[in-house]
Design a protein around this motif. Structure first.
Motif, short mmCIF file in Angstrom:
data_model
loop_
_atom_site.label_atom_id
_atom_site.label_comp_id
_atom_site.label_asym_id
_atom_site.label_seq_id
_atom_site.Cartn_x
_atom_site.Cartn_y
_atom_site.Cartn_z
N GLN A 60 -25.10 -30.42 15.72
CA GLN A 60 -25.77 -31.13 16.80
C GLN A 60 -24.73 -31.84 17.66
OE1 GLN A 60 -28.83 -33.81 15.53
NE2 GLN A 60 -30.13 -32.18 14.63
N ASP A 61 -24.97 -31.73 18.97
CA ASP A 61 -24.12 -32.42 19.95
C ASP A 61 -22.65 -32.08 19.75
OD1 ASP A 61 -26.43 -33.60 20.94
OD2 ASP A 61 -26.24 -35.33 19.56
N GLY A 62 -22.38 -30.84 19.41
CA GLY A 62 -21.00 -30.38 19.30
C GLY A 62 -20.27 -30.85 18.05
N ARG A 63 -21.01 -31.25 17.07
CA ARG A 63 -20.37 -31.68 15.81
C ARG A 63 -21.34 -31.48 14.66
NH1 ARG A 63 -21.61 -36.87 13.99
NH2 ARG A 63 -23.07 -38.02 15.31
N LEU A 64 -20.75 -31.60 13.46
CA LEU A 64 -21.55 -31.48 12.25
C LEU A 64 -22.41 -32.71 12.08
CD1 LEU A 64 -18.82 -30.06 9.82
CD2 LEU A 64 -20.73 -28.80 10.85
N TRP A 65 -23.61 -32.46 11.57
CA TRP A 65 -24.54 -33.58 11.36
C TRP A 65 -25.28 -33.32 10.06
CZ3 TRP A 65 -29.94 -33.73 11.14
CH2 TRP A 65 -30.51 -35.01 11.17
N LEU A 66 -25.55 -34.44 9.31
CA LEU A 66 -26.17 -34.31 7.98
C LEU A 66 -27.33 -35.28 7.86
CD1 LEU A 66 -26.33 -33.38 4.99
CD2 LEU A 66 -24.66 -35.17 4.46
N ASP A 67 -28.47 -34.72 7.47
CA ASP A 67 -29.63 -35.53 7.13
C ASP A 67 -29.77 -35.46 5.60
OD1 ASP A 67 -31.90 -36.98 7.03
OD2 ASP A 67 -33.23 -35.40 7.80
N LEU A 68 -29.22 -36.48 4.91
CA LEU A 68 -29.11 -36.44 3.44
C LEU A 68 -30.46 -36.67 2.79
CD1 LEU A 68 -27.31 -36.30 0.90
CD2 LEU A 68 -27.14 -38.80 1.03
N PRO A 69 -30.90 -35.71 1.97
CA PRO A 69 -32.13 -35.94 1.18
C PRO A 69 -31.83 -36.84 -0.03
CG PRO A 69 -31.25 -33.76 0.70
CD PRO A 69 -30.38 -34.35 1.78
N PRO A 70 -32.66 -37.85 -0.30
CA PRO A 70 -32.37 -38.75 -1.45
C PRO A 70 -32.31 -38.02 -2.78
CG PRO A 70 -34.04 -39.67 0.01
CD PRO A 70 -33.83 -38.26 0.48
N ALA A 71 -33.07 -36.96 -2.94
CA ALA A 71 -33.09 -36.27 -4.23
C ALA A 71 -31.77 -35.62 -4.56
CB ALA A 71 -34.20 -35.22 -4.24
N ALA A 72 -30.94 -35.36 -3.50
CA ALA A 72 -29.67 -34.68 -3.75
C ALA A 72 -28.74 -35.54 -4.60
CB ALA A 72 -29.00 -34.34 -2.41
N LEU A 73 -28.82 -36.85 -4.46
CA LEU A 73 -27.97 -37.74 -5.25
C LEU A 73 -28.70 -38.28 -6.47
CD1 LEU A 73 -26.15 -39.78 -2.43
CD2 LEU A 73 -25.42 -37.69 -3.60
N GLU A 74 -30.01 -38.43 -6.39
CA GLU A 74 -30.76 -39.00 -7.50
C GLU A 74 -30.72 -38.12 -8.73
OE1 GLU A 74 -34.63 -39.68 -6.01
OE2 GLU A 74 -34.08 -41.45 -4.82
N MET A 75 -30.56 -36.81 -8.53
CA MET A 75 -30.52 -35.93 -9.70
C MET A 75 -29.29 -36.17 -10.57
SD MET A 75 -29.41 -32.26 -8.03
CE MET A 75 -30.79 -32.22 -6.90
N LEU A 76 -28.22 -36.77 -9.99
CA LEU A 76 -27.02 -37.08 -10.77
C LEU A 76 -27.07 -38.46 -11.39
CD1 LEU A 76 -24.24 -35.58 -8.48
CD2 LEU A 76 -24.92 -34.78 -10.74
#
Length: 457
Positions: A60-76
């Motif tokens: 987005q807008d000429g750069r990388l952009w991340l919409d972090l899902p909470p479950a991605a870290l909660e599993m650890l």
């Protein structure tokens, strides 16, 4: 007796040693398996977490952009309350977003083709497990490459390892206890025949020498047979002793009874001449009894299997000269010509001096008492030989083997005890020599030879 000095303790020690070694190897294997299993489980969580994050990366807008899902870290972040870090890095290595700037891994030459690899690192005094996923955008507009770095602390891994190890340890300890109990029962059962053998020996009458009759395993049966062989030898020794005691008591009873009878007869006499005659008879009987007692003691010493003479290098010429000097006066008084025929050079043998003198004393006394008028002691060198030759009545060929047995006398006049040649034969056996009897010179008399083994100077 301590356990270490017993057969039971030694068997336990030798059998427990491989058992303990096996137990240690099983514990090590259980620890390695627990660690590998915990690492695989959490590495898969790292894989899933990094994949979930990578799937949310967009352009987005000429750069990388991340919409972090909470479950991605909660599993650890499990029950151990682990701390989880992540970082998004573009292909130039610039930090785009994340809750920590995780370090890059430079030694990835062996994993360049893999989309995901793991490392144990220490970052800001924290021991972390780091997972790096290399990916790129899937859109048609851009194929930008990026890295997703996810790391977490190791509390959960350690807790899982310990939990897995405790589960394995319970099984190992259970098997170990069962193995030890089986080992104790096996060793005790294997030694039970030995216990029965010990009880059978302890409960035996010490006066009996009967063989052991006991069913035993093959290894202990050999021990039982060895004990029975020993008992058989002891029975033969006791039989020989009983026969010897009976013969000795019979031989000593006769002269002692003669002395008593002569003394009783002398006490009834009133003439000094009769007393003198009785005293002469008592003196002669006493001498015979003393000589018989000395011969019995000598034969007893020779028959003792525990008695080993101290053999030293001796010159047979010196032994002959010493014997002639010791017996010359007695032989001269009895009208016997005693001489020596020595070798020109020393003849050395390994022998006991007192036993050789005992043998020569008995041979000289036998020759003198059996009517010899000339006795010659001699030495020959090749092989070393000691001989004595007389001109007496000799011994017939049929009797030469019999006279070597104790109490077998060549005549029945009561003068001889029948022990002289038996003593000489025993001394010959003690020295490894060979005793031989033959006719004397010109077919008269007796020649006795002792052939010794060759001995170094």
């Amino acid at each position: 007796m301590t356990l270490a000095h017993s057969l039971y303790g030694r068997l336990l020690a030798w059998l427990a040693l491989p058992l303990l070694t096996l137990g240690a190897l099983l514990l090590l294997q259980a620890w390695l398996e627990a660690r590998a299993t915990a690492d695989r489980a959490y590495d898969r969580l790292l894989d899933a977490s990094s994949l979930a994050i990578a799937e949310q990366v967009q352009w987005q807008d000429g750069r990388l952009w991340l919409d972090l899902p909470p479950a991605a870290l909660e599993m650890l972040a499990g029950d151990a309350q682990e701390r989880v870090f992540y970082s998004l890095v573009d292909q130039q290595g610039r930090h785009i977003t994340g809750n920590a700037k995780l370090p890059a891994i430079t030694d990835t030459h062996d994993t360049d083709d893999a989309p995901l690899f793991y490392r144990d690192i220490t970052w800001q005094e924290l021991r972390l497990r780091l997972g790096i996923r290399q990916s790129h955008l899937e859109g048609w507009r851009s194929k930008e490459r990026f890295e997703v770095r996810v790391a977490h602390t190791r509390e959960g891994r350690v807790a899982l390892r310990l939990e897995l190890l405790r589960g394995n340890l319970a099984g190992i300890l259970g098997m170990g206890a069962l193995a030890i109990a089986t080992l104790l029962m096996a060793v005790r059962g294997a030694l039970k025949p030995l216990t029965r053998l010990r009880k059978a020996i302890r409960t035996r009458d010490p006066r009996t020498l009967a063989p052991l009759e006991l069913e035993l395993p093959r290894e202990l049966a050999e021990l039982r047979e060895a004990l029975n062989d020993l008992l058989a030898r002891m029975r033969r020794v006791r039989a020989n002793q009983e026969r010897f005691i009976g013969d000795a008591s019979h031989q000593l009873r006769t002269p002692l009874a003669g002395i008593s009878a002569r003394a009783e007869l002398a006490l009834r006499q009133t003439q000094p001449e009769q007393w003198h005659t009785a005293l002469e008879a008592i003196h002669a009987a006493g001498e015979r009894s003393a000589r018989l007692a000395m011969q019995l003691l000598s034969l007893t010493r020779l028959d003792n299997p525990e008695q080993r003479p101290e053999l030293t290098p001796l010159d047979l010429n010196d032994c002959v000269r010493q014997a002639v000097r010791a017996h010359w006066v007695a032989c001269h008084q009895a009208g016997v010509d005693l001489g020596a025929d020595c070798s020109a050079s020393p003849v050395l043998v390994a022998a006991s001096d007192w036993q050789l003198q005992e043998a020569l004393t008995n041979l000289i006394d036998n020759s003198r008492r059996y009517g010899a008028r000339r006795i010659t002691l001699g030495v020959l060198s090749h092989p070393p030989r000691l001989f004595i030759e007389d001109d007496g009545p000799g011994i017939s060929a049929e009797q030469r083997l019999a006279v070597l047995r104790p109490f077998h006398s060549g005549r029945d006049d009561g003068e001889g005890s029948g022990l002289g040649l038996a003593i000489v034969d025993g001394i010959a056996h003690k020295h490894g020599a060979r005793l031989s009897l033959s006719e004397g010179e010109a077919g008269r008399g007796l020649r006795v030879e002792l052939d010794f083994p060759e001995t170094a100077s």
